[in-house]
Write an enzyme that holds these catalytic residues in place. Structure first.
Site, PDB file in Angstrom:
ATOM      1  N   TRP A  59       0.820  -1.206   0.000  1.00  0.00           N
ATOM      2  CA  TRP A  59       0.000   0.000   0.000  1.00  0.00           C
ATOM      3  C   TRP A  59       0.860   1.266   0.000  1.00  0.00           C
ATOM      4  CZ3 TRP A  59      -4.853   0.920  -1.056  1.00  0.00           C
ATOM      5  CH2 TRP A  59      -5.423   2.133  -0.673  1.00  0.00           C
ATOM      6  N   VAL A  83       1.917  -9.404  -2.632  1.00  0.00           N
ATOM      7  CA  VAL A  83       0.622  -9.557  -1.987  1.00  0.00           C
ATOM      8  C   VAL A  83       0.125 -10.959  -2.319  1.00  0.00           C
ATOM      9  CG1 VAL A  83      -1.742  -8.698  -1.835  1.00  0.00           C
ATOM     10  CG2 VAL A  83       0.142  -7.086  -2.240  1.00  0.00           C
ATOM     11  N   HIS A  90      -9.320  -8.629   0.197  1.00  0.00           N
ATOM     12  CA  HIS A  90      -8.418  -7.532   0.547  1.00  0.00           C
ATOM     13  C   HIS A  90      -7.285  -7.381  -0.480  1.00  0.00           C
ATOM     14  CE1 HIS A  90      -6.191  -4.818   3.171  1.00  0.00           C
ATOM     15  NE2 HIS A  90      -5.128  -5.576   3.001  1.00  0.00           N
TER      16      HIS A  90
END
Length: 157
Positions: A59, A83, A90
């Site tokens: 992020w 990720v 999410h």
């Protein structure tokens, strides 16, 4: 007959390159960073002009990349992260937001950004893409940035 121009080979510009890498999924991201550093060093960009900046997770990659590219002596950035899908969606929100932000940042700054954010379904997929059977996406992100830098020299000259 048309002429094709690529950045596969040619002159590279002088300047600094910043690798912005996530600490989350640390061993995978460390492998990506090592792949990028190796590729950049082979191209002639050594530790005197390459820096690695670590951020907590994927992020945070766009913000720190944007800050790095604001420096006039920085000619390119490489973003690296991983990720891995969990039990919720999410990962999809993070991946899409980060990808879009990095694309917009590259267009706004007109500086090459090597994109090495792994978006995997499993840990094994991430391992295979960070130095395993599928290669090292950190190397590939650095190679893409180098190709765009060479292309920039050709198109501006």
């Amino acid at each position: 007959m048309s002429t094709e121009v690529t950045g596969i080979e040619g002159q590279l510009p002088t300047g600094k390159i910043v690798i912005v890498a996530s600490r989350y999924n640390e061993s995978i991201c460390d492998s990506l960073v090592q792949g990028s550093l190796k590729t950049l060093e082979e191209a002639g960009y050594g530790s005197d002009v390459v820096s690695v900046v670590r951020v907590p997770g994927a992020w945070e990659l766009p913000l720190v990349c944007a800050n790095a590219l604001e420096n006039t002596d920085v000619i390119s950035a490489i973003v690296l992260g991983c990720v891995i899908k969990g039990e919720t969606t999410h990962d999809e929100h993070i991946n899409r937001s980060v990808s879009d932000a990095i694309m917009q940042l590259g267009l706004r700054t007109r500086k090459p950004i090597g994109f090495g954010l792994l978006t995997c379904n499993t840990l094994d997929q991430a391992l295979q893409r960070s130095g395993g059977t599928v290669g090292n996406k950190g190397e590939e992100a650095a190679e893409a940035a180098l190709e765009l830098l060479r292309l920039g020299v050709k198109l501006s000259g």
